[in-house]
Write an enzyme that holds these catalytic residues in place. Structure first.
Site: not given
Length: 244
Positions: A152-153
């Site tokens: 996600l990051y």
């Protein structure tokens, strides 16, 4: 940087943001910073900016809130008279197994890291003249993801490459540049160089150490200055060779 320049550093109350705010003030800019909850830390940074002979301003604004991402730019212009440099530094990260990420995690990280940077850039571009600078803080994980848990990051930060290149094309005719800085492991309160995961992170770099916030701030300051007038749409790694 001329003595009338005004910079806004989002997430400027600590870490890379605070170091950047102080470096830009040393280089001659008046500086506004945003913070979410720690008013005392923000006031301390503003006090240091003012001790350097520059004007400082703390704006409470959450980059994940669309209205606040825009209003931070507007408050900077109201309080300091203009905006010449925007540093999109505010960020959010949720690390963990892909299957464990929730919709709330996805929405929050994308809201802060992507939408917040987009909206602040849009608002700032509308206020900038020739010589304006938009500098966004990415991550070394867009160029090398060394292990699981960062999906996600890394996704959110990778979007900033497209944003930066598109801004460079859109704003170049007006003399406004846009660039992206990718820090590697940096010694901050969120990821200290003596923390439990510091050893493996240091080992992933060619230099075998964490960077300092000031080392990242130095690159931002260069991109904000007159010597970088012909630099736009570019990515710069300050990562100790993490991607090498």
């Amino acid at each position: 940087m001329n003595g009338n320049a005004v910079a806004l550093v989002t997430g400027g109350s600590r870490g890379i943001g605070a170091a950047t705010a102080l470096r830009l003030a040393r280089d001659g800019a008046d500086v506004a910073i945003t913070y979410v909850s720690d008013a005392a830390a923000a006031a301390e940074v503003v006090g240091k900016v003012e001790a350097l002979g520059r004007r400082g301003l703390a704006v409470r604004a959450d980059a994940g809130d669309a209205e606040q991402a825009v209003s931070a730019v507007e408050e900077t212009v109201r309080g300091l008279g203009r905006i010449d440099v925007l540093v999109n530094n505010a960020g959010a990260g949720v690390l963990g197994p892909l299957e464990g990420l929730t919709l709330a995690d996805v929405d929050r990280v994308l809201a802060v890291n992507v939408r917040g940077a987009f909206l602040a850039s849009q608002a700032a571009a509308g206020r900038m003249g020739s010589g304006g600078r938009i500098i966004t803080i990415g991550t070394c994980m867009t160029q090398r993801v060394p292990g699981p848990g960062g999906t996600l990051y890394a996704t959110s930060k990778a979007a900033l490459t497209g944003l930066t290149k598109a801004l460079a094309r859109e704003l170049g005719g007006r003399g406004i540049t846009a660039n992206l800085v990718h820090p590697g492991p940096v010694d901050t309160d969120m990821n200290p160089a003596d923390g439990p995961y510091a050893g493996p992170q240091s080992a992933m770099t060619a230099l075998g150490r964490f960077g300092t916030p000031e080392e990242v701030a130095a690159m931002v300051a260069f991109l904000a200055g007159a010597e970088a007038a012909y630099v736009t749409g570019a990515e710069f790694s300050v990562d100790g060779g993490h991607a090498a």
